[in-house]
Write a protein that holds these residues in place. Structure first.
Motif, PDB file in Angstrom:
ATOM      1  N   ARG A  47       0.829  -1.209   0.000  1.00 42.66           N
ATOM      2  CA  ARG A  47       0.000   0.000   0.000  1.00 42.66           C
ATOM      3  C   ARG A  47       0.863   1.258   0.000  1.00 42.66           C
ATOM      4  NH1 ARG A  47      -2.461   3.447  -1.762  1.00 42.66           N
ATOM      5  NH2 ARG A  47      -3.917   4.730  -0.594  1.00 42.66           N
ATOM      6  N   ILE A  48       1.956   1.259   0.750  1.00 42.04           N
ATOM      7  CA  ILE A  48       2.886   2.393   0.774  1.00 42.04           C
ATOM      8  C   ILE A  48       3.480   2.591  -0.619  1.00 42.04           C
ATOM      9  CG2 ILE A  48       5.095   3.204   1.686  1.00 42.04           C
ATOM     10  CD1 ILE A  48       4.299   1.670   4.325  1.00 42.04           C
ATOM     11  N   SER A  49       3.827   1.502  -1.272  1.00 43.16           N
ATOM     12  CA  SER A  49       4.355   1.540  -2.629  1.00 43.16           C
ATOM     13  C   SER A  49       3.367   2.236  -3.567  1.00 43.16           C
ATOM     14  CB  SER A  49       4.644   0.120  -3.103  1.00 43.16           C
ATOM     15  OG  SER A  49       4.862   0.063  -4.485  1.00 43.16           O
ATOM     16  N   GLU A  50       2.111   1.845  -3.475  1.00 43.56           N
ATOM     17  CA  GLU A  50       1.065   2.469  -4.303  1.00 43.56           C
ATOM     18  C   GLU A  50       0.902   3.948  -3.964  1.00 43.56           C
ATOM     19  OE1 GLU A  50      -2.465   0.255  -3.426  1.00 43.56           O
ATOM     20  OE2 GLU A  50      -1.688  -1.584  -4.331  1.00 43.56           O
ATOM     21  N   TYR A  51       0.834   4.240  -2.678  1.00 43.50           N
ATOM     22  CA  TYR A  51       0.603   5.610  -2.211  1.00 43.50           C
ATOM     23  C   TYR A  51       1.701   6.559  -2.680  1.00 43.50           C
ATOM     24  CZ  TYR A  51      -0.466   9.485   0.951  1.00 43.50           C
ATOM     25  OH  TYR A  51      -0.768  10.730   1.465  1.00 43.50           O
ATOM     26  N   LEU A  52       2.950   6.104  -2.623  1.00 42.92           N
ATOM     27  CA  LEU A  52       4.078   6.959  -2.995  1.00 42.92           C
ATOM     28  C   LEU A  52       4.480   6.808  -4.464  1.00 42.92           C
ATOM     29  CD1 LEU A  52       6.355   6.567   0.168  1.00 42.92           C
ATOM     30  CD2 LEU A  52       4.763   8.432  -0.377  1.00 42.92           C
ATOM     31  N   SER A  53       3.786   5.927  -5.176  1.00 44.24           N
ATOM     32  CA  SER A  53       4.085   5.665  -6.594  1.00 44.24           C
ATOM     33  C   SER A  53       5.554   5.282  -6.804  1.00 44.24           C
ATOM     34  CB  SER A  53       3.725   6.878  -7.459  1.00 44.24           C
ATOM     35  OG  SER A  53       2.353   7.155  -7.367  1.00 44.24           O
ATOM     36  N   ILE A  54       6.002   4.359  -5.972  1.00 42.51           N
ATOM     37  CA  ILE A  54       7.357   3.828  -6.108  1.00 42.51           C
ATOM     38  C   ILE A  54       7.259   2.305  -6.143  1.00 42.51           C
ATOM     39  CG2 ILE A  54       8.518   5.803  -5.043  1.00 42.51           C
ATOM     40  CD1 ILE A  54       8.688   4.238  -2.428  1.00 42.51           C
ATOM     41  N   PRO A  55       8.248   1.634  -6.720  1.00 41.28           N
ATOM     42  CA  PRO A  55       8.192   0.171  -6.798  1.00 41.28           C
ATOM     43  C   PRO A  55       8.194  -0.481  -5.410  1.00 41.28           C
ATOM     44  CG  PRO A  55       9.920   1.051  -8.232  1.00 41.28           C
ATOM     45  CD  PRO A  55       9.429   2.187  -7.393  1.00 41.28           C
ATOM     46  N   PHE A  56       7.469  -1.574  -5.310  1.00 38.58           N
ATOM     47  CA  PHE A  56       7.449  -2.352  -4.070  1.00 38.58           C
ATOM     48  C   PHE A  56       8.870  -2.725  -3.656  1.00 38.58           C
ATOM     49  CE2 PHE A  56       7.614  -6.543  -2.062  1.00 38.58           C
ATOM     50  CZ  PHE A  56       6.883  -6.305  -0.910  1.00 38.58           C
ATOM     51  N   ALA A  57       9.712  -3.076  -4.638  1.00 38.94           N
ATOM     52  CA  ALA A  57      11.089  -3.479  -4.350  1.00 38.94           C
ATOM     53  C   ALA A  57      11.852  -2.367  -3.631  1.00 38.94           C
ATOM     54  CB  ALA A  57      11.807  -3.869  -5.637  1.00 38.94           C
ATOM     55  N   GLU A  58      11.549  -1.125  -3.938  1.00 40.02           N
ATOM     56  CA  GLU A  58      12.222  -0.011  -3.270  1.00 40.02           C
ATOM     57  C   GLU A  58      11.793   0.071  -1.802  1.00 40.02           C
ATOM     58  OE1 GLU A  58      12.837   4.810  -3.771  1.00 40.02           O
ATOM     59  OE2 GLU A  58      12.119   3.636  -5.474  1.00 40.02           O
ATOM     60  N   VAL A  59      10.507  -0.096  -1.549  1.00 39.15           N
ATOM     61  CA  VAL A  59      10.004  -0.086  -0.169  1.00 39.15           C
ATOM     62  C   VAL A  59      10.621  -1.256   0.594  1.00 39.15           C
ATOM     63  CG1 VAL A  59       7.959  -0.268   1.300  1.00 39.15           C
ATOM     64  CG2 VAL A  59       7.844   1.039  -0.843  1.00 39.15           C
ATOM     65  N   TYR A  60      10.552  -2.437   0.012  1.00 41.01           N
ATOM     66  CA  TYR A  60      11.109  -3.634   0.649  1.00 41.01           C
ATOM     67  C   TYR A  60      12.605  -3.467   0.902  1.00 41.01           C
ATOM     68  CZ  TYR A  60      12.360  -8.505   1.447  1.00 41.01           C
ATOM     69  OH  TYR A  60      12.846  -9.666   1.994  1.00 41.01           O
ATOM     70  N   GLY A  61      13.307  -2.875  -0.045  1.00 40.61           N
ATOM     71  CA  GLY A  61      14.741  -2.655   0.098  1.00 40.61           C
ATOM     72  C   GLY A  61      15.073  -1.771   1.287  1.00 40.61           C
ATOM     73  N   VAL A  62      14.281  -0.726   1.505  1.00 40.16           N
ATOM     74  CA  VAL A  62      14.504   0.169   2.646  1.00 40.16           C
ATOM     75  C   VAL A  62      14.185  -0.567   3.950  1.00 40.16           C
ATOM     76  CG1 VAL A  62      13.707   2.284   3.786  1.00 40.16           C
ATOM     77  CG2 VAL A  62      14.168   2.291   1.327  1.00 40.16           C
ATOM     78  N   VAL A  63      13.082  -1.307   3.962  1.00 42.90           N
ATOM     79  CA  VAL A  63      12.686  -2.045   5.172  1.00 42.90           C
ATOM     80  C   VAL A  63      13.763  -3.041   5.570  1.00 42.90           C
ATOM     81  CG1 VAL A  63      11.027  -3.714   6.113  1.00 42.90           C
ATOM     82  CG2 VAL A  63      10.200  -1.754   4.804  1.00 42.90           C
ATOM     83  N   THR A  64      14.327  -3.734   4.599  1.00 42.70           N
ATOM     84  CA  THR A  64      15.313  -4.766   4.928  1.00 42.70           C
ATOM     85  C   THR A  64      16.716  -4.191   5.130  1.00 42.70           C
ATOM     86  OG1 THR A  64      15.608  -5.258   2.569  1.00 42.70           O
ATOM     87  CG2 THR A  64      14.043  -6.630   3.810  1.00 42.70           C
TER      88      THR A  64
END
Length: 141
Positions: A47-64
């Motif tokens: 959902r954060i990926s959608e909200y910020l219009s960035i790839p899921f992989a980028e969100v996951y990359g920051v989280v990990t």
């Protein structure tokens, strides 16, 4: 039939609405989600990926990448053992080994009953009191 995730979805939306839809807000959003849920579920990352219009992989990359964030729920009592140099030299590894033995879990895991989790951490800024560990971010020595 009651929606099990509807309340969580609404809570996530309330967090997102605090921030502009700008990818520069990613870490602040992740921090708020972590504080609220105790971890960052995959559904929230999507959902954060959608909200910020960035790839899921980028969100996951920051989280990990950042050890502050976790993909799994932590126990009611999260025990973090400092393995920084001063603590390690003064025996923090023995504390960690004893916790693993008693709780029958490894760092990054949570007991089956959800009460305890263990994590390894580096310097928490209390080197003079080494060895140090925290429970729910409260220092103990």
């Amino acid at each position: 039939m009651e929606c099990k995730n509807c309340q969580k979805d609404q809570e996530l939306e309330e967090i997102l609405q605090i921030y502009k839809q700008d990818k520069d807000n990613l870490i602040q959003i992740l921090n708020d989600v972590q504080e609220h849920y105790g971890y960052i579920p995959t559904s929230a990352q999507m959902r954060i990926s959608e909200y910020l219009s960035i790839p899921f992989a980028e969100v996951y990359g920051v989280v990990t990448f950042y050890s502050r964030f976790t993909l799994k729920p932590k126990g009611k009592y999260n025990i973090a053992v400092c393995l920084g140099t001063a603590c390690y030299v003064k025996g923090s590894e023995k504390i960690l080994d004893r916790l693993k033995e008693r709780l029958k879990i490894s760092p990054g895991e949570t007991t089956e009953d959800g009460k305890f989790s263990i994590e390894e951490t580096r310097c928490i800024g209390a080197c003079g009191l080494a060895p140090v560990f925290t429970i729910n971010r409260r220092s103990l020595w």
